[in-house]
Structure formats: structure tokens, C-alpha cells
Design a protein around this motif. Structure first.
Motif, mmCIF file in Angstrom:
data_model
loop_
_atom_site.group_PDB
_atom_site.id
_atom_site.type_symbol
_atom_site.label_atom_id
_atom_site.label_comp_id
_atom_site.label_asym_id
_atom_site.label_seq_id
_atom_site.Cartn_x
_atom_site.Cartn_y
_atom_site.Cartn_z
ATOM 1 N N ASP A 160 1.214 -3.016 -5.236
ATOM 2 C CA ASP A 160 2.323 -3.261 -4.210
ATOM 3 C C ASP A 160 2.634 -4.777 -4.172
ATOM 4 O OD1 ASP A 160 2.563 -4.365 -1.272
ATOM 5 O OD2 ASP A 160 2.158 -2.148 -0.642
ATOM 6 N N VAL A 161 3.983 -5.048 -3.690
ATOM 7 C CA VAL A 161 4.501 -6.118 -3.842
ATOM 8 C C VAL A 161 4.102 -7.250 -2.972
ATOM 9 C CG1 VAL A 161 6.773 -5.359 -4.449
ATOM 10 C CG2 VAL A 161 6.330 -5.598 -2.033
ATOM 11 N N GLY A 162 3.233 -6.986 -2.021
ATOM 12 C CA GLY A 162 2.373 -7.826 -1.228
ATOM 13 C C GLY A 162 1.220 -8.229 -1.738
ATOM 14 N N ASN A 163 0.776 -7.450 -2.773
ATOM 15 C CA ASN A 163 -0.753 -7.898 -3.202
ATOM 16 C C ASN A 163 -0.595 -9.003 -4.277
ATOM 17 O OD1 ASN A 163 -3.349 -7.629 -4.131
ATOM 18 N ND2 ASN A 163 -3.544 -5.411 -4.440
ATOM 19 N N ALA A 164 -0.458 -10.094 -3.774
ATOM 20 C CA ALA A 164 -0.241 -11.280 -4.786
ATOM 21 C C ALA A 164 -1.444 -11.547 -5.586
ATOM 22 C CB ALA A 164 -0.056 -12.544 -3.877
ATOM 23 N N ALA A 165 -2.665 -11.440 -5.180
ATOM 24 C CA ALA A 165 -3.898 -11.569 -6.248
ATOM 25 C C ALA A 165 -3.833 -10.535 -7.186
ATOM 26 C CB ALA A 165 -5.095 -11.345 -5.340
ATOM 27 N N ALA A 166 -3.585 -9.444 -6.904
ATOM 28 C CA ALA A 166 -3.377 -8.327 -7.956
ATOM 29 C C ALA A 166 -2.319 -8.556 -8.954
ATOM 30 C CB ALA A 166 -3.147 -7.118 -7.477
ATOM 31 N N ILE A 167 -1.113 -9.298 -8.714
ATOM 32 C CA ILE A 167 -0.153 -9.290 -9.395
ATOM 33 C C ILE A 167 -0.625 -10.859 -10.370
ATOM 34 C CG2 ILE A 167 2.102 -10.300 -9.398
ATOM 35 C CD1 ILE A 167 2.566 -8.667 -6.985
#
Length: 205
Positions: A160-167
Motif C-alpha cells: 500500500d502506498v501509505g505503508n511507508a515502513a514496508a516500502i
């Protein structure tokens, strides 16, 4: 969109159907991966993890126990997805789905090759989030997948674009961003990692 190697042509349905299910990658101790058992303790664990707030926020699958039993059974009986549990020694750490990208809705967003693999992953225990586990084990999983399927040349993730930690974790593990894509349940960032060109096992024409 350059995904590494020569520009692919879209695969035909017959070619895709001939590709085997996703492999189970073998990891060196203390890590191990195995398919989920859709009954008993595994089912209870996945059901609980998917209802955890930090997981449900992005995966959006806070389903009932029976829904998860049906979903895991369906995946295990098919050739598209393989649900697994990652363990460190005997402790379950992460839920991991390995899938054939050409048989997934993500294939509408990029030119998927028949052997491309995708990953969905979630650390279910909130106490383990932020400890660098995914950054530690993800490169090991990628290397194991290259070994398990020599014809796979691209592995992708679509957080998800909002999942900054995963990115951030995927970028630190060598994935490269390819742009935002629209999937049925989210707006995602497509990231890919390619096998080194000298290691590519060529597919027959």
C-alpha cells in the motif's frame, strides 16, 4: 517500465498454465518456511494475525476463522498462490504468500512473465514490528526463491502506498520502485528485484 532483461511479450494462457505452482524456498537455520496448515494452530495464528490492527490496516483481511480456512484451502489446492509461515527456530514470525504474478490482478499493471513471483508478507506479532526482522530475512527469501525457481527472473511486491515502513524495508532489501498501480483493494507502489543477468536461465522460444 523496465523490469530487467529484454522486453517481454505478454504470455499466452497456455504458457501460463504450464508453469508450476510457486515453490517453497529453503532457508538456512535458524529460519525456515513451510506451507500453512489450514486447520488447527496455523489457522488460529493466521486468523489472529490478520485481525491485528497493524496488519488489518494495510492487508484489509480481518476475516472470520471460517473465511480464512476456506481461503487457505483454496490457495493450497491451486497453482497461483502458496501461503507459508516463516519461523525462527520454532517461533512463527511472519505470514508469507508467494504467488505467480502472471496469474494475479497485478499482471494488469505490468508485463508479467510466466515465472515472475510476487510476495505478500506480514509480521503478525506487534511486539516484533520495527526490530529489523524483515530486512534481515527478506534477502534470504529472495536468494532462496532464485534457487527454487531458476526460470524466475523477477520478484515483485506491491505494498500500500501509505505503508511507508514496508516500502523502506523493500528498498533497503534491493527492490526498485516502478510506480504506483491501482489494484482491486488498494493503491500500491510496485517494486521489483531482478535476477542478475548472468544468472538468468533462458526460457525456450
Amino acid at each position: 517500465m523496465d523490469l530487467g532483461g529484454s522486453s517481454p511479450t505478454l504470455p499466452g494462457l497456455r504458457t501460463i498454465a504450464a508453469v508450476p505452482p510457486p515453490p517453497v524456498p529453503r532457508l538456512d537455520p535458524p529460519w525456515s518456511l513451510r506451507p500453512v496448515d489450514p486447520q488447527g494452530a496455523d489457522l488460529e495464528l493466521v486468523h489472529a494475525w490478520m485481525r491485528a490492527e497493524h496488519v488489518a490496516k494495510y492487508l484489509r483481511q480481518p476475516w472470520s476463522r471460517e473465511q480464512w480456512r476456506e481461503e487457505l484451502t483454496r490457495q493450497l489446492q491451486g497453482a497461483h498462490e502458496l501461503p507459508c509461515l516463516l519461523r525462527r527456530d520454532t517461533q512463527p514470525i511472519m505470514y508469507l504468500e508467494i504467488y505467480r504474478a502472471a496469474q494475479d490482478p497485478v499482471a494488469d499493471c505490468y508485463p508479467a512473465r510466466p515465472h515472475d513471483l510476487g510476495l505478500h508478507l506480514a509480521i503478525g506479532d506487534r511486539a516484533l514490528v520495527g526490530m529489523g526482522i524483515a530486512r534481515t530475512v527478506l534477502p534470504r527469501i529472495i536468494d532462496a526463491l532464485w534457487r527454487a525457481d531458476p526460470r524466475c527472473t523477477c520478484i515483485l511486491v506491491e505494498p500500500d502506498v501509505g505503508n511507508a515502513a514496508a516500502i523502506r524495508t523493500f528498498l533497503a532489501s534491493g527492490f526498485e520502485p516502478r510506480g504506483e498501480i491501482t489494484l482491486p483493494n488498494k493503491t500500491a507502489l510496485l517494486l521489483t528485484i531482478s535476477r542478475r543477468q548472468e544468472d538468468v536461465s533462458r526460457e525456450p522460444e
